[in-house]
Enzyme design. Structure first.
Site, PDB file in Angstrom:
ATOM      1  CB  CYS A 132      -0.937   0.000   1.196  1.00  0.00           C
ATOM      2  SG  CYS A 132      -0.187  -0.616   2.711  1.00  0.00           S
ATOM      3  CG  HIS A 252      -0.944   3.792   4.759  1.00  0.00           C
ATOM      4  ND1 HIS A 252      -1.676   3.437   5.870  1.00  0.00           N
ATOM      5  CD2 HIS A 252      -0.339   2.648   4.332  1.00  0.00           C
ATOM      6  CE1 HIS A 252      -1.523   2.133   6.102  1.00  0.00           C
ATOM      7  NE2 HIS A 252      -0.720   1.635   5.180  1.00  0.00           N
TER       8      HIS A 252
HETATM    9  P1  NAP Z   1      -7.141  -9.653   7.990  1.00  0.00           P
HETATM   10  O1  NAP Z   1      -8.169  -8.610   8.217  1.00  0.00           O
HETATM   11  O2  NAP Z   1      -6.454 -10.253   9.156  1.00  0.00           O
HETATM   12  O3  NAP Z   1      -7.815 -10.837   7.132  1.00  0.00           O
HETATM   13  C1  NAP Z   1      -7.125 -12.003   6.775  1.00  0.00           C
HETATM   14  C2  NAP Z   1      -7.955 -12.829   5.807  1.00  0.00           C
HETATM   15  O4  NAP Z   1      -7.196 -13.955   5.387  1.00  0.00           O
HETATM   16  C3  NAP Z   1      -9.223 -13.382   6.435  1.00  0.00           C
HETATM   17  O5  NAP Z   1     -10.230 -13.485   5.467  1.00  0.00           O
HETATM   18  C4  NAP Z   1      -8.780 -14.768   6.881  1.00  0.00           C
HETATM   19  O6  NAP Z   1      -9.839 -15.670   7.024  1.00  0.00           O
HETATM   20  C5  NAP Z   1      -7.928 -15.139   5.692  1.00  0.00           C
HETATM   21  N1  NAP Z   1      -7.036 -16.234   6.013  1.00  0.00           N
HETATM   22  C6  NAP Z   1      -6.168 -16.311   7.030  1.00  0.00           C
HETATM   23  N2  NAP Z   1      -5.535 -17.505   7.022  1.00  0.00           N
HETATM   24  C7  NAP Z   1      -6.034 -18.187   5.969  1.00  0.00           C
HETATM   25  C8  NAP Z   1      -5.819 -19.472   5.434  1.00  0.00           C
HETATM   26  N3  NAP Z   1      -4.927 -20.307   5.975  1.00  0.00           N
HETATM   27  N4  NAP Z   1      -6.506 -19.842   4.338  1.00  0.00           N
HETATM   28  C9  NAP Z   1      -7.403 -19.013   3.775  1.00  0.00           C
HETATM   29  N5  NAP Z   1      -7.679 -17.780   4.242  1.00  0.00           N
HETATM   30  C10 NAP Z   1      -6.996 -17.374   5.322  1.00  0.00           C
HETATM   31  O7  NAP Z   1      -5.980  -9.144   7.053  1.00  0.00           O
HETATM   32  P2  NAP Z   1      -6.045  -8.078   5.852  1.00  0.00           P
HETATM   33  O8  NAP Z   1      -5.724  -6.746   6.367  1.00  0.00           O
HETATM   34  O9  NAP Z   1      -7.290  -8.268   5.076  1.00  0.00           O
HETATM   35  O10 NAP Z   1      -4.784  -8.525   5.019  1.00  0.00           O
HETATM   36  C11 NAP Z   1      -4.698  -9.781   4.434  1.00  0.00           C
HETATM   37  C12 NAP Z   1      -3.433  -9.865   3.610  1.00  0.00           C
HETATM   38  O11 NAP Z   1      -3.539  -8.950   2.537  1.00  0.00           O
HETATM   39  C13 NAP Z   1      -2.164  -9.455   4.372  1.00  0.00           C
HETATM   40  O12 NAP Z   1      -1.599 -10.530   5.062  1.00  0.00           O
HETATM   41  C14 NAP Z   1      -1.295  -8.962   3.265  1.00  0.00           C
HETATM   42  O13 NAP Z   1      -0.593 -10.032   2.684  1.00  0.00           O
HETATM   43  C15 NAP Z   1      -2.285  -8.382   2.286  1.00  0.00           C
HETATM   44  N6  NAP Z   1      -2.359  -6.926   2.449  1.00  0.00           N
HETATM   45  C16 NAP Z   1      -1.843  -6.200   1.484  1.00  0.00           C
HETATM   46  C17 NAP Z   1      -1.864  -4.850   1.594  1.00  0.00           C
HETATM   47  C18 NAP Z   1      -1.202  -4.064   0.562  1.00  0.00           C
HETATM   48  O14 NAP Z   1      -0.448  -3.232   0.946  1.00  0.00           O
HETATM   49  N7  NAP Z   1      -1.472  -4.273  -0.715  1.00  0.00           N
HETATM   50  C19 NAP Z   1      -2.427  -4.207   2.656  1.00  0.00           C
HETATM   51  C20 NAP Z   1      -2.976  -4.954   3.641  1.00  0.00           C
HETATM   52  C21 NAP Z   1      -2.933  -6.328   3.505  1.00  0.00           C
HETATM   53  P3  NAP Z   1     -10.488 -15.980   8.472  1.00  0.00           P
HETATM   54  O15 NAP Z   1     -11.615 -15.013   8.642  1.00  0.00           O
HETATM   55  O16 NAP Z   1     -10.972 -17.379   8.310  1.00  0.00           O
HETATM   56  O17 NAP Z   1      -9.423 -15.833   9.495  1.00  0.00           O
HETATM   57  O1  3JN Z   2       1.050  -2.493   7.540  1.00  0.00           O
HETATM   58  C1  3JN Z   2       0.573  -1.935   6.547  1.00  0.00           C
HETATM   59  O2  3JN Z   2       0.141  -0.777   6.588  1.00  0.00           O
HETATM   60  C2  3JN Z   2       0.543  -2.655   5.258  1.00  0.00           C
HETATM   61  C3  3JN Z   2       0.692  -4.112   5.480  1.00  0.00           C
HETATM   62  C4  3JN Z   2       0.831  -4.954   4.513  1.00  0.00           C
HETATM   63  C5  3JN Z   2       1.056  -6.352   4.794  1.00  0.00           C
HETATM   64  C6  3JN Z   2       0.669  -6.894   6.018  1.00  0.00           C
HETATM   65  C7  3JN Z   2       0.919  -8.224   6.296  1.00  0.00           C
HETATM   66  C8  3JN Z   2       1.551  -9.024   5.395  1.00  0.00           C
HETATM   67  C9  3JN Z   2       1.668  -7.152   3.853  1.00  0.00           C
HETATM   68  C10 3JN Z   2       2.009  -6.581   2.519  1.00  0.00           C
HETATM   69  O3  3JN Z   2       1.091  -6.309   1.756  1.00  0.00           O
HETATM   70  O4  3JN Z   2       3.191  -6.411   2.225  1.00  0.00           O
HETATM   71  C11 3JN Z   2       1.942  -8.484   4.172  1.00  0.00           C
HETATM   72  C12 3JN Z   2       2.621  -9.392   3.212  1.00  0.00           C
HETATM   73  O5  3JN Z   2       1.998  -9.773   2.232  1.00  0.00           O
HETATM   74  O6  3JN Z   2       3.794  -9.713   3.466  1.00  0.00           O
END
Ligand code: NAP
Ligand code: 3JN
Length: 346
Positions: A132, A252
């Site tokens: 992000c 952010h």
């Molecule tokens: P979150 O609110 O904690 O949600 C996590 C999601 O992943 C929930 O739907 C969870 O399901 C699911 N999950 C966890 N373990 C799993 C598994 N083993 N198999 C299938 N689904 C599973 O987290 P979030 O903020 O949405 O972020 C999720 C991911 O997106 C992060 O880890 C990161 O890699 C990515 N992300 C990217 C950005 C970016 O900068 N582009 C920003 C934020 C996040 P349950 O409800 O069953 O636990």
């Molecule tokens: O912390 C934030 O503001 C962005 C977080 C992104 C994030 C959180 C957990 C795992 C990532 C990411 O998108 O880089 C990951 C990940 O995929 O490693």
């Protein structure tokens, strides 16, 4: 006119902070969906989610979940993407991955549509969505790179708790209430790192996002450095980042210093940014108007302001860049890519 093809779509991480935004955007944008699969871990399997007035049951994501899926949007963490995206590709899906798992893989395009949409066409099954903090910065800097060239970027981030997931939002709100009531904050979630050491986020600023690396930077900081060079397709840009978590829920903010390769006029830069796709210029010191997280929240754009020439370096420029981290920083960037694949791609 030919009829729009409809796609079988899967959202992996459908119950998470990012997944919920993806589902909301697919509905709002009227994405051409034939069948929708909402996937999570076993914890949320069975949960009901309403999409376009119809109730869907969330299923546990398994390798077999992807049979017949054509577009899969992943936001369930890097381990889940590494384990399941190859199965989705084997079943014929194009994966748009929101995690760090494939971003630096040379065979995986890392795409911000306003910067390098054409790279989508090089995919081999997976397209990575950048971090992000990187997305909003490169979207704003791309017009400057094209016109003047960029030699150096120094960025400090002020990142919302929603970037660390829905549990981090709950934690910040809970701690705020505890502290206002005169109780201990009892930190439990932040920072997300390799140690069980936790810090208070309410009324605080934590200079750690993701795990520390051997060189003293955090992984979030190194993501910004590496991803910026890859997306801007220029390994020679010097990038340094300091990433800080602050008690804001959505949006952010970034203080960005850039050194351009050519001389510039501030008014030209303002016009360039005002005309840039996906960028909104909010730069009115006389009216005390500049980008704010509270204004950016819920909007798809990248907001830029506080433009000023560096006092020491004639080609140095300071900017303040703000965007909703769950929208342009994650869900909207992914859905833009999905729309290109489904609707626009030649
Ligand atoms: P979150 O609110 O904690 O949600 C996590 C999601 O992943 C929930 O739907 C969870 O399901 C699911 N999950 C966890 N373990 C799993 C598994 N083993 N198999 C299938 N689904 C599973 O987290 P979030 O903020 O949405 O972020 C999720 C991911 O997106 C992060 O880890 C990161 O890699 C990515 N992300 C990217 C950005 C970016 O900068 N582009 C920003 C934020 C996040 P349950 O409800 O069953 O636990
Ligand atoms: O912390 C934030 O503001 C962005 C977080 C992104 C994030 C959180 C957990 C795992 C990532 C990411 O998108 O880089 C990951 C990940 O995929 O490693």
């Amino acid at each position: 006119m030919s009829q729009q093809k409809m796609f079988n779509v899967a959202v992996v991480g459908a119950t998470g902070a990012v997944g919920e935004q993806i589902i909301g955007l697919l509905e709002k944008r009227d994405f051409p969906i034939a069948e929708l699969k909402l996937l999570s871990s076993a914890r949320s399997a069975g949960k009901k989610v309403t999409f376009k007035g119809k109730e869907y049951t969330v299923e546990e994501a398994t390798p077999e979940s992807f049979k017949g899926v054509e577009i899969a949007l992943f936001s369930a963490g890097g381990d889940v993407s590494k384990a399941l995206a190859p199965h989705a590709v084997k079943h014929g899906a194009v994966c748009i991955d929101n995690t760090n798992a494939y971003r630096m893989d040379p065979d995986t395009p890392l795409v911000v549509p306003e910067v390098n949409l054409d790279k989508v066409n090089e995919h081999k099954g997976i397209i990575a969505n950048p971090n992000c903090s990187t997305i909003q910065m490169v979207a704003a800097l791309k017009p400057l790179q094209d016109k003047y060239g960029i030699s150096r970027i120094i960025v400090s981030t002020y990142q919302a708790v929603s970037g660390a997931g829905s549990r981090a939002i709950d934690e910040m709100l809970r701690q705020t209430r505890e502290v206002l009531d005169g109780n201990e904050a009892n930190p439990d979630i932040l920072p997300v790192g390799s140690l069980p050491v936790k810090h208070q986020i309410a009324f605080n600023a934590i200079p750690q996002i993701d795990k520390f690396q051997d060189n003293g930077y955090t992984l979030e900081e190194l993501k910004m450095v590496r991803e910026t060079k890859k997306i801007m397709d220029d390994e020679s840009i010097d990038v340094t980042a300091t990433c800080v978590r602050i008690p804001v829920v959505y949006g952010h903010s970034e203080s960005v210093y850039v050194e351009l390769k050519q001389d510039y006029e501030l008014e030209d830069v303002k016009k360039l940014l005002a005309d840039a796709p996906g960028v909104v210029l909010v730069d009115d010191p006389a009216g005390q108007r500049y980008p704010l997280a509270t204004d950016a929240a819920g909007k798809p754009d990248v907001f830029v302001g506080r433009l000023r020439r560096d006092l020491g370096h004639a080609r140095g420029l300071n900017l303040w860049i703000v965007s909703d981290n769950l929208l342009k920083g994650a869900a909207w960037n992914a859905v833009q890519i999905a729309e290109y694949i489904a609707i626009e791609k030649p």
